[in-house]
Design a protein around this motif. Structure first.
Motif, PDB file in Angstrom:
ATOM      1  N   SER A 137     -20.650  10.006 -20.494  1.00  0.00           N
ATOM      2  CA  SER A 137     -21.038   8.610 -20.704  1.00  0.00           C
ATOM      3  C   SER A 137     -20.187   7.996 -21.799  1.00  0.00           C
ATOM      4  O   SER A 137     -19.603   8.694 -22.624  1.00  0.00           O
ATOM      5  CB  SER A 137     -22.516   8.516 -21.111  1.00  0.00           C
ATOM      6  OG  SER A 137     -23.348   9.070 -20.126  1.00  0.00           O
ATOM      7  N   ALA A 138     -20.137   6.673 -21.809  1.00  0.00           N
ATOM      8  CA  ALA A 138     -19.445   5.917 -22.848  1.00  0.00           C
ATOM      9  C   ALA A 138     -20.375   4.826 -23.333  1.00  0.00           C
ATOM     10  O   ALA A 138     -21.142   4.248 -22.565  1.00  0.00           O
ATOM     11  CB  ALA A 138     -18.168   5.291 -22.292  1.00  0.00           C
ATOM     12  N   SER A 139     -20.312   4.549 -24.616  1.00  0.00           N
ATOM     13  CA  SER A 139     -21.098   3.474 -25.193  1.00  0.00           C
ATOM     14  C   SER A 139     -20.278   2.801 -26.275  1.00  0.00           C
ATOM     15  O   SER A 139     -19.586   3.476 -27.046  1.00  0.00           O
ATOM     16  CB  SER A 139     -22.401   4.035 -25.787  1.00  0.00           C
ATOM     17  OG  SER A 139     -23.180   3.009 -26.357  1.00  0.00           O
ATOM     18  N   LEU A 140     -20.304   1.486 -26.333  1.00  0.00           N
ATOM     19  CA  LEU A 140     -19.624   0.731 -27.369  1.00  0.00           C
ATOM     20  C   LEU A 140     -20.677   0.063 -28.227  1.00  0.00           C
ATOM     21  O   LEU A 140     -21.636  -0.507 -27.703  1.00  0.00           O
ATOM     22  CB  LEU A 140     -18.698  -0.314 -26.749  1.00  0.00           C
ATOM     23  CG  LEU A 140     -17.917  -1.134 -27.768  1.00  0.00           C
ATOM     24  CD1 LEU A 140     -16.448  -1.199 -27.384  1.00  0.00           C
ATOM     25  CD2 LEU A 140     -18.504  -2.516 -27.923  1.00  0.00           C
ATOM     26  N   SER A 141     -20.510   0.155 -29.540  1.00  0.00           N
ATOM     27  CA  SER A 141     -21.442  -0.467 -30.478  1.00  0.00           C
ATOM     28  C   SER A 141     -20.659  -1.317 -31.468  1.00  0.00           C
ATOM     29  O   SER A 141     -19.542  -0.968 -31.858  1.00  0.00           O
ATOM     30  CB  SER A 141     -22.238   0.596 -31.244  1.00  0.00           C
ATOM     31  OG  SER A 141     -22.994   1.384 -30.355  1.00  0.00           O
ATOM     32  N   TYR A 142     -21.276  -2.411 -31.885  1.00  0.00           N
ATOM     33  CA  TYR A 142     -20.624  -3.359 -32.784  1.00  0.00           C
ATOM     34  C   TYR A 142     -20.759  -2.941 -34.244  1.00  0.00           C
ATOM     35  O   TYR A 142     -21.626  -2.131 -34.588  1.00  0.00           O
ATOM     36  CB  TYR A 142     -21.192  -4.757 -32.547  1.00  0.00           C
ATOM     37  CG  TYR A 142     -20.897  -5.263 -31.154  1.00  0.00           C
ATOM     38  CD1 TYR A 142     -19.581  -5.378 -30.700  1.00  0.00           C
ATOM     39  CD2 TYR A 142     -21.921  -5.597 -30.280  1.00  0.00           C
ATOM     40  CE1 TYR A 142     -19.303  -5.827 -29.421  1.00  0.00           C
ATOM     41  CE2 TYR A 142     -21.639  -6.052 -28.997  1.00  0.00           C
ATOM     42  CZ  TYR A 142     -20.338  -6.172 -28.574  1.00  0.00           C
ATOM     43  OH  TYR A 142     -20.067  -6.609 -27.318  1.00  0.00           O
ATOM     44  N   PRO A 143     -19.893  -3.486 -35.120  1.00  0.00           N
ATOM     45  CA  PRO A 143     -19.906  -3.114 -36.536  1.00  0.00           C
ATOM     46  C   PRO A 143     -21.303  -3.216 -37.157  1.00  0.00           C
ATOM     47  O   PRO A 143     -22.035  -4.177 -36.905  1.00  0.00           O
ATOM     48  CB  PRO A 143     -18.949  -4.125 -37.176  1.00  0.00           C
ATOM     49  CG  PRO A 143     -18.002  -4.487 -36.076  1.00  0.00           C
ATOM     50  CD  PRO A 143     -18.850  -4.475 -34.829  1.00  0.00           C
ATOM     51  N   GLY A 144     -21.646  -2.206 -37.932  1.00  0.00           N
ATOM     52  CA  GLY A 144     -22.925  -2.184 -38.643  1.00  0.00           C
ATOM     53  C   GLY A 144     -24.110  -1.694 -37.841  1.00  0.00           C
ATOM     54  O   GLY A 144     -25.171  -1.448 -38.404  1.00  0.00           O
ATOM     55  N   VAL A 145     -23.973  -1.561 -36.533  1.00  0.00           N
ATOM     56  CA  VAL A 145     -25.086  -1.122 -35.692  1.00  0.00           C
ATOM     57  C   VAL A 145     -25.441   0.322 -36.033  1.00  0.00           C
ATOM     58  O   VAL A 145     -24.570   1.162 -36.218  1.00  0.00           O
ATOM     59  CB  VAL A 145     -24.736  -1.253 -34.193  1.00  0.00           C
ATOM     60  CG1 VAL A 145     -25.726  -0.496 -33.314  1.00  0.00           C
ATOM     61  CG2 VAL A 145     -24.692  -2.714 -33.791  1.00  0.00           C
TER      62      VAL A 145
END
Length: 151
Positions: free
Chosen positions: A38-46
């Motif tokens: 799987s792949a997941s992208l998270s934004y800064p500070g999350v």
């Protein structure tokens, strides 16, 4: 198409933290033995923390961005029971991390760019019987301080 070549349309599940995408599953039938990629992208500070599994092992890798990864051992018979460890992973420290079942895990995105995590599991996610147990990121028993400290 060349005989035996397969493609799979990938579906992104988006929310205000980033996205999640299943890249490969054992029930795709592409490999003889496998769980899920799987792949997941998270934004800064999350902060995505904490959760653990009773039957699933994970392997984590951050090919883009950087993250503070926190593990907490919940295995009562382990010599490291209730120990917490921190790993800094990503573009500046490219490592793979094996996370055994019953070890709580989570991460915080560092810096000003999103972070992408790729993870492999020994079994596919089953929404009818999810092997995923949540613990709050600020759980007092774990007692981890996610704030950045300057010296």
């Amino acid at each position: 198409m060349i005989e035996g070549v397969k493609t799979k349309k990938l579906i992104k599940h988006c929310d205000d933290r980033g996205y999640f995408m299943e890249m490969l599953r054992d029930d795709d039938g592409w490999l003889a033995s496998f769980g899920q990629l799987s792949a997941s992208l998270s934004y800064p500070g999350v902060i995505k923390a904490f959760h653990y599994h009773k039957q699933q092992d994970d392997i984590w890798f951050f090919p883009k961005g950087n993250a503070q990864v926190v593990l907490h051992d919940l295995r009562e018979h382990s010599p490291s029971f209730q120990q917490t460890e921190v790993y800094y992973m990503g573009e500046h420290n490219p490592i793979s991390l094996f996370i055994p079942r019953e070890v709580a895990h989570g991460y915080r995105v560092l810096g000003n760019e999103p972070a992408m995590i790729l993870y492999v599991t020994n079994r596919s996610y089953n929404p009818e019987q999810p092997d995923e147990y949540r613990i709050a990121f600020d759980d007092p028993v774990i007692g981890f301080d996610w704030s950045t400290k300057f010296r």
